[in-house]
Design a protein around this motif. Structure first.
Motif, PDB file in Angstrom:
ATOM      1  N   GLY A  62       0.418  -1.113  -0.721  1.00 58.27           N
ATOM      2  CA  GLY A  62      -0.082   0.291  -0.103  1.00 58.27           C
ATOM      3  C   GLY A  62       1.080   1.122   0.136  1.00 58.27           C
ATOM      4  N   VAL A  63       0.265   2.291  -0.741  1.00 59.31           N
ATOM      5  CA  VAL A  63       1.244   3.166  -0.652  1.00 59.31           C
ATOM      6  C   VAL A  63       0.129   4.465  -1.069  1.00 59.31           C
ATOM      7  N   HIS A  64      -0.312   5.569  -0.451  1.00 63.16           N
ATOM      8  CA  HIS A  64      -1.503   6.606   0.253  1.00 63.16           C
ATOM      9  C   HIS A  64      -0.373   8.011   0.240  1.00 63.16           C
ATOM     10  N   MET A  65      -0.957   8.877  -0.473  1.00 59.60           N
ATOM     11  CA  MET A  65      -0.028  10.412  -0.754  1.00 59.60           C
ATOM     12  C   MET A  65      -1.053  10.656  -0.150  1.00 59.60           C
ATOM     13  N   HIS A  66      -0.570  11.751   1.165  1.00 60.57           N
ATOM     14  CA  HIS A  66      -1.241  12.836   2.608  1.00 60.57           C
ATOM     15  C   HIS A  66      -2.732  13.924   1.154  1.00 60.57           C
ATOM     16  N   PRO A  67      -3.570  13.329   0.912  1.00 63.30           N
ATOM     17  CA  PRO A  67      -4.485  14.188   0.647  1.00 63.30           C
ATOM     18  C   PRO A  67      -3.938  16.291   0.844  1.00 63.30           C
ATOM     19  N   THR A  68      -4.508  16.857  -0.174  1.00 67.81           N
ATOM     20  CA  THR A  68      -3.901  18.740   0.153  1.00 67.81           C
ATOM     21  C   THR A  68      -5.747  18.743  -0.134  1.00 67.81           C
ATOM     22  N   THR A  69      -6.792  18.782  -0.390  1.00 71.01           N
ATOM     23  CA  THR A  69      -7.431  19.443  -0.243  1.00 71.01           C
ATOM     24  C   THR A  69      -8.372  19.667   0.848  1.00 71.01           C
ATOM     25  N   ASP A  70      -7.744  18.709   1.892  1.00 71.51           N
ATOM     26  CA  ASP A  70      -8.379  19.788   3.365  1.00 71.51           C
ATOM     27  C   ASP A  70      -8.493  20.858   3.667  1.00 71.51           C
ATOM     28  N   THR A  71      -9.150  21.286   3.944  1.00 70.97           N
ATOM     29  CA  THR A  71      -9.244  22.907   4.580  1.00 70.97           C
ATOM     30  C   THR A  71      -9.625  23.507   5.794  1.00 70.97           C
ATOM     31  N   GLN A  72      -9.279  22.140   6.485  1.00 68.17           N
ATOM     32  CA  GLN A  72      -8.267  22.382   8.004  1.00 68.17           C
ATOM     33  C   GLN A  72      -7.455  23.171   7.980  1.00 68.17           C
ATOM     34  N   PHE A  73      -5.781  22.665   7.501  1.00 66.02           N
ATOM     35  CA  PHE A  73      -4.655  23.065   7.417  1.00 66.02           C
ATOM     36  C   PHE A  73      -4.661  24.558   6.852  1.00 66.02           C
ATOM     37  N   SER A  74      -4.180  25.689   7.801  1.00 67.06           N
ATOM     38  CA  SER A  74      -3.483  26.058   6.522  1.00 67.06           C
ATOM     39  C   SER A  74      -2.595  26.682   5.771  1.00 67.06           C
ATOM     40  N   LEU A  75      -2.856  27.015   5.153  1.00 63.15           N
ATOM     41  CA  LEU A  75      -2.050  27.080   2.987  1.00 63.15           C
ATOM     42  C   LEU A  75      -0.544  26.738   3.227  1.00 63.15           C
ATOM     43  N   THR A  76       0.242  26.884   4.244  1.00 60.36           N
ATOM     44  CA  THR A  76       1.718  26.829   4.416  1.00 60.36           C
ATOM     45  C   THR A  76       1.325  25.617   4.893  1.00 60.36           C
ATOM     46  N   GLN A  77       0.971  24.761   5.837  1.00 59.75           N
ATOM     47  CA  GLN A  77       0.840  23.843   6.791  1.00 59.75           C
ATOM     48  C   GLN A  77       0.848  22.543   5.300  1.00 59.75           C
ATOM     49  N   SER A  78      -0.686  22.908   4.423  1.00 59.13           N
ATOM     50  CA  SER A  78      -1.007  21.911   3.364  1.00 59.13           C
ATOM     51  C   SER A  78       0.449  21.977   2.848  1.00 59.13           C
ATOM     52  N   ASP A  79       0.927  22.953   2.705  1.00 59.29           N
ATOM     53  CA  ASP A  79       2.189  22.587   1.058  1.00 59.29           C
ATOM     54  C   ASP A  79       3.104  21.809   1.712  1.00 59.29           C
ATOM     55  N   ALA A  80       3.586  21.449   2.793  1.00 55.06           N
ATOM     56  CA  ALA A  80       4.409  20.702   3.560  1.00 55.06           C
ATOM     57  C   ALA A  80       3.497  19.628   3.596  1.00 55.06           C
ATOM     58  N   MET A  81       2.420  19.642   3.988  1.00 56.24           N
ATOM     59  CA  MET A  81       1.792  17.836   3.645  1.00 56.24           C
ATOM     60  C   MET A  81       1.974  17.204   2.512  1.00 56.24           C
ATOM     61  N   LYS A  82       1.653  18.267   1.741  1.00 60.91           N
ATOM     62  CA  LYS A  82       1.475  17.104   0.312  1.00 60.91           C
ATOM     63  C   LYS A  82       2.829  16.235  -0.411  1.00 60.91           C
ATOM     64  N   SER A  83       3.730  16.666   0.415  1.00 64.81           N
ATOM     65  CA  SER A  83       5.009  15.558  -0.400  1.00 64.81           C
ATOM     66  C   SER A  83       5.246  14.803   0.852  1.00 64.81           C
ATOM     67  N   LEU A  84       4.240  14.217   1.960  1.00 66.72           N
ATOM     68  CA  LEU A  84       4.156  13.591   3.257  1.00 66.72           C
ATOM     69  C   LEU A  84       3.339  11.758   2.084  1.00 66.72           C
ATOM     70  N   ALA A  85       4.074  10.795   2.117  1.00 67.87           N
ATOM     71  CA  ALA A  85       3.266   9.661   1.768  1.00 67.87           C
ATOM     72  C   ALA A  85       3.348   8.263   3.078  1.00 67.87           C
ATOM     73  N   LEU A  86       2.789   7.803   3.067  1.00 71.90           N
ATOM     74  CA  LEU A  86       2.380   6.574   3.758  1.00 71.90           C
ATOM     75  C   LEU A  86       3.100   4.705   3.079  1.00 71.90           C
ATOM     76  N   SER A  87       4.251   4.059   3.474  1.00 74.09           N
ATOM     77  CA  SER A  87       3.753   2.865   2.588  1.00 74.09           C
ATOM     78  C   SER A  87       3.521   1.985   3.497  1.00 74.09           C
ATOM     79  N   ALA A  88       2.647   0.865   3.314  1.00 72.42           N
ATOM     80  CA  ALA A  88       2.598  -0.859   4.050  1.00 72.42           C
ATOM     81  C   ALA A  88       3.384  -1.492   3.525  1.00 72.42           C
ATOM     82  N   SER A  89       3.627  -2.664   4.386  1.00 74.09           N
ATOM     83  CA  SER A  89       4.467  -3.295   3.320  1.00 74.09           C
ATOM     84  C   SER A  89       4.292  -5.218   4.301  1.00 74.09           C
ATOM     85  N   PHE A  90       4.459  -6.018   3.371  1.00 74.20           N
ATOM     86  CA  PHE A  90       4.484  -7.415   4.084  1.00 74.20           C
ATOM     87  C   PHE A  90       5.435  -7.434   4.835  1.00 74.20           C
ATOM     88  N   ASP A  91       6.627  -6.586   5.071  1.00 70.53           N
ATOM     89  CA  ASP A  91       7.600  -6.897   6.006  1.00 70.53           C
ATOM     90  C   ASP A  91       7.090  -6.556   8.095  1.00 70.53           C
TER      91      ASP A  91
END
Length: 109
Positions: A62-91
């Protein structure tokens, strides 16, 4: 077919999962059978795998990128978060990545 070519090696990847970034139809992130997470560009001069992030010991299911359409965060927080990703593995691990600044996970669970 996805192939990663660098000056040192060439390898083919088997894709196990994928995620598009919000609002971008050219860039996606894939989880590979060999444990890598890769940035892929679909079209343009740099089409194919453009970045490879290694950190898992098993297939990435599994790979999931952080959504950027959430209005709960300020513009600078949203810019910083859009490069975050989570991954899950068989390990049995989940890893947090900052795909713009680090080639290795910034957190592992």
């Amino acid at each position: 077919d996805l192939k990663y070519e660098s000056s040192k090696s060439r390898r083919e990847l088997a894709v196990m999962s994928l995620s598009f970034t919000d609002g971008d139809t050219n860039t996606l992130y894939v989880g590979a059978e060999d444990g890598a997470v890769c940035q892929v560009h679909i079209h343009g001069q740099k089409s194919g795998i453009t970045e490879m992030f290694e950190g898992h010991e098993g297939p990435v299911t599994g790979v999931h990128m952080h959504p950027t359409t959430d209005t709960q965060f300020s513009l600078t927080q949203s810019d910083a978060m859009k490069s975050l990703a989570l991954s899950a593995s068989f390990d049995w691990s989940v890893k947090l990545w900052d795909v713009k600044q680090h080639r290795h996970p910034i957190l592992s669970f």
